[in-house]
Motif scaffolding. Structure first.
Motif, PDB file in Angstrom:
ATOM      1  N   ALA A  96       0.811  -1.218   0.000  1.00  0.00           N
ATOM      2  CA  ALA A  96       0.000   0.000   0.000  1.00  0.00           C
ATOM      3  C   ALA A  96       0.848   1.274   0.000  1.00  0.00           C
ATOM      4  N   PRO A  97       1.693   1.439  -1.030  1.00  0.00           N
ATOM      5  CA  PRO A  97       2.586   2.602  -1.023  1.00  0.00           C
ATOM      6  C   PRO A  97       1.849   3.928  -1.225  1.00  0.00           C
ATOM      7  N   ARG A  98       2.374   4.953  -0.558  1.00  0.00           N
ATOM      8  CA  ARG A  98       1.889   6.309  -0.802  1.00  0.00           C
ATOM      9  C   ARG A  98       2.809   6.877  -1.867  1.00  0.00           C
ATOM     10  N   ALA A  99       2.240   7.128  -3.044  1.00  0.00           N
ATOM     11  CA  ALA A  99       3.098   7.508  -4.175  1.00  0.00           C
ATOM     12  C   ALA A  99       2.803   8.925  -4.659  1.00  0.00           C
ATOM     13  N   LEU A 100       3.863   9.584  -5.117  1.00  0.00           N
ATOM     14  CA  LEU A 100       3.715  10.856  -5.814  1.00  0.00           C
ATOM     15  C   LEU A 100       4.212  10.629  -7.233  1.00  0.00           C
ATOM     16  N   ILE A 101       3.380  10.963  -8.216  1.00  0.00           N
ATOM     17  CA  ILE A 101       3.738  10.721  -9.616  1.00  0.00           C
ATOM     18  C   ILE A 101       3.817  12.052 -10.357  1.00  0.00           C
ATOM     19  N   VAL A 102       4.934  12.285 -11.041  1.00  0.00           N
ATOM     20  CA  VAL A 102       5.043  13.496 -11.858  1.00  0.00           C
ATOM     21  C   VAL A 102       4.227  13.267 -13.135  1.00  0.00           C
ATOM     22  N   ALA A 103       3.256  14.161 -13.382  1.00  0.00           N
ATOM     23  CA  ALA A 103       2.303  13.976 -14.487  1.00  0.00           C
ATOM     24  C   ALA A 103       2.342  15.178 -15.441  1.00  0.00           C
ATOM     25  N   PRO A 104       1.892  15.040 -16.701  1.00  0.00           N
ATOM     26  CA  PRO A 104       1.312  13.833 -17.279  1.00  0.00           C
ATOM     27  C   PRO A 104       2.329  12.697 -17.282  1.00  0.00           C
ATOM     28  N   ALA A 105       1.804  11.477 -17.151  1.00  0.00           N
ATOM     29  CA  ALA A 105       2.717  10.347 -16.972  1.00  0.00           C
ATOM     30  C   ALA A 105       2.228   9.100 -17.680  1.00  0.00           C
ATOM     31  N   TYR A 106       3.178   8.206 -17.872  1.00  0.00           N
ATOM     32  CA  TYR A 106       2.896   6.865 -18.366  1.00  0.00           C
ATOM     33  C   TYR A 106       1.893   6.221 -17.397  1.00  0.00           C
ATOM     34  N   ALA A 107       0.778   5.720 -17.944  1.00  0.00           N
ATOM     35  CA  ALA A 107      -0.343   5.282 -17.098  1.00  0.00           C
ATOM     36  C   ALA A 107       0.004   4.094 -16.185  1.00  0.00           C
ATOM     37  N   GLU A 108       1.043   3.333 -16.544  1.00  0.00           N
ATOM     38  CA  GLU A 108       1.385   2.141 -15.755  1.00  0.00           C
ATOM     39  C   GLU A 108       1.789   2.469 -14.315  1.00  0.00           C
ATOM     40  N   TYR A 109       2.303   3.693 -14.087  1.00  0.00           N
ATOM     41  CA  TYR A 109       2.740   4.017 -12.722  1.00  0.00           C
ATOM     42  C   TYR A 109       1.531   3.978 -11.780  1.00  0.00           C
ATOM     43  N   GLU A 110       0.495   4.733 -12.163  1.00  0.00           N
ATOM     44  CA  GLU A 110      -0.679   4.811 -11.293  1.00  0.00           C
ATOM     45  C   GLU A 110      -1.358   3.445 -11.186  1.00  0.00           C
ATOM     46  N   ARG A 111      -1.409   2.727 -12.308  1.00  0.00           N
ATOM     47  CA  ARG A 111      -2.051   1.406 -12.293  1.00  0.00           C
ATOM     48  C   ARG A 111      -1.362   0.487 -11.276  1.00  0.00           C
ATOM     49  N   ASN A 112      -0.038   0.477 -11.273  1.00  0.00           N
ATOM     50  CA  ASN A 112       0.700  -0.382 -10.339  1.00  0.00           C
ATOM     51  C   ASN A 112       0.507   0.042  -8.885  1.00  0.00           C
ATOM     52  N   VAL A 113       0.438   1.354  -8.649  1.00  0.00           N
ATOM     53  CA  VAL A 113       0.204   1.835  -7.280  1.00  0.00           C
ATOM     54  C   VAL A 113      -1.153   1.322  -6.798  1.00  0.00           C
TER      55      VAL A 113
END
Ligand SMILES: Cc1ncc(COP(=O)(O)O)c(C=O)c1O
Length: 362
Positions: A96-113
């Motif tokens: 259950a990681p708390r993630a910060l994603i720099v966006a716009p981004a490759y959609a796989e990052y959010e999907r994996n989170v």
């Protein structure tokens, strides 16, 4: 409902539009148009029997070849089935990681989170700032405390990039707060060296760099990616959660051959930087039609279409019917239907795509 297409969905295009996949030029998969290395083609034949054995579980020869290529210690490298596997592995190494994603981004990052049961906050690169990195604002955000920060560099889809000399303060914060800073360098081989943050892995233990053989080496079917970090604890945690032989014996041998082909590597770099400049000049000539673009650092460009003309989806449709597949960017968070992305291909194919854009908006 309109269909969404990933950059490599040629078979889906065939199914929906009835155009044979092999006739379509993929301007959306961001793969080099120059084909595979000659050394690989010459050498792989005599290595075909390697599938009769399991690959070395430690991938020693491959990690040594990768280390030589990217000037990193072989002991700091982990290999996987495409950068995709390593993106998933680093995100999921914590529950259950708390993630910060720099966006716009490759959609796989959010999907994996989300698969890992975590939560994802997005830090937007701003259109008004030409999608450049605001490092001060990013540092302030990271200081709020996250398990993982995901950055793509150069960024898919904007093709902007942050130079390594601007990463220091961010990495100090990540080291101090125990935040893994994962930098996806899938497109770094096409960019100038100043954007490569992998040398910083020796200095900052929070940094995990992810790379790929798919794009630059024109080998997405190889399914080979690698991660670089000096953080032994992180490396062994990821290793423990990964499948043991996710890189096949054949991919292992193929990659070693490809990495040894210095002449090929030089040829791809030279072609791509020349073609990037040439296409940008052609785009400059379209500015009177209201077309603009973000200065690209990688092998693809984000183009802004005139608000009043056909949308990104309409242009996608027109291009597909001429057997060219571009990326309609309307489904990227932070972009809309006035943005398309395309990669640089053969000169004559690029000319054809640019002519279509010109005709459509003049
Ligand atoms: C930013 C980014 N990272 C990772 C990948 C996946 O690459 P690979 O083929 O190495 O799994 C892609 C593919 O399009 C990508 O655009």
């Amino acid at each position: 409902m309109k269909e969404a297409f990933h950059g490599s969905d040629l078979e889906k295009i065939e199914e929906i539009y009835g155009i044979p996949a092999k006739e379509i030029i993929s301007f959306s998969a961001n793969v080099s148009p120059l084909g595979v290395s000659g050394k690989y083609l010459e050498g792989i034949g005599e290595r075909l029997h390697c599938v009769e054995r399991y690959p070395d579980r430690g991938y020693r020869a491959l990690r040594k070849a990768l280390g030589g290529y990217c000037r990193a210690e072989a002991g700091h490298i982990i290999v996987g089935g495409g950068s995709s596997e390593l993106i998933g592995a680093v995100i999921k190494h914590k529950k259950a990681p708390r993630a910060l994603i720099v966006a716009p981004a490759y959609a796989e990052y959010e999907r994996n989170v989300l698969i890992a049961g975590g939560s994802a906050d997005l830090f937007y690169l701003k259109e008004g700032n030409d999608f450049e990195f605001d490092m001060e604002a990013l540092c302030d955000r990271v200081a709020e405390g996250y398990d993982i920060l995901m950055i793509c560099n150069p960024v898919n889809p904007t093709s902007t990039a942050v130079s390594a000399d601007r990463m220091g303060r961010l990495l100090e914060i990540c080291d101090r707060l125990d935040t893994v800073c994962a930098v996806d360098e899938t497109y770094i081989d096409f960019a100038d060296d100043i954007y490569d943050v992998s040398p910083l892995t020796a200095q900052y233990r929070s940094l995990f760099v992810i790379r790929s053989m798919s794009k630059f080496f024109c080998a997405p079917g190889l399914r080979l990616g690698y991660g670089i970090t000096s953080n032994e604890k992180l490396l062994s945690e990821i290793e423990e959660n990964k499948d043991p032989w996710s890189v096949s014996s054949l991919s292992n041998e193929a990659a070693i051959l490809m990495l040894s082909d210095r002449e090929y590597i030089k040829k791809v770099k030279t072609y791509m930087s020349g073609e990037r400049e040439r296409v940008c000049k052609m785009l400059d000539d379209l500015s009177s039609s209201g077309i603009s673009y973000i200065k690209p650092r990688a092998n693809f460009v984000l183009v802004h279409l005139p608000e009043k003309g056909p949308s990104s989806r309409a242009l996608f449709e027109l291009a597909v019917r001429q057997r060219m597949m571009i990326r309609d960017c309307s489904d990227f968070k932070g972009l809309d239907d006035t943005y398309i992305r395309f990669c640089f291909m053969d000169r004559k194919d690029d000319d054809r795509l640019l002519s279509l854009i010109k005709e459509t908006y003049s």
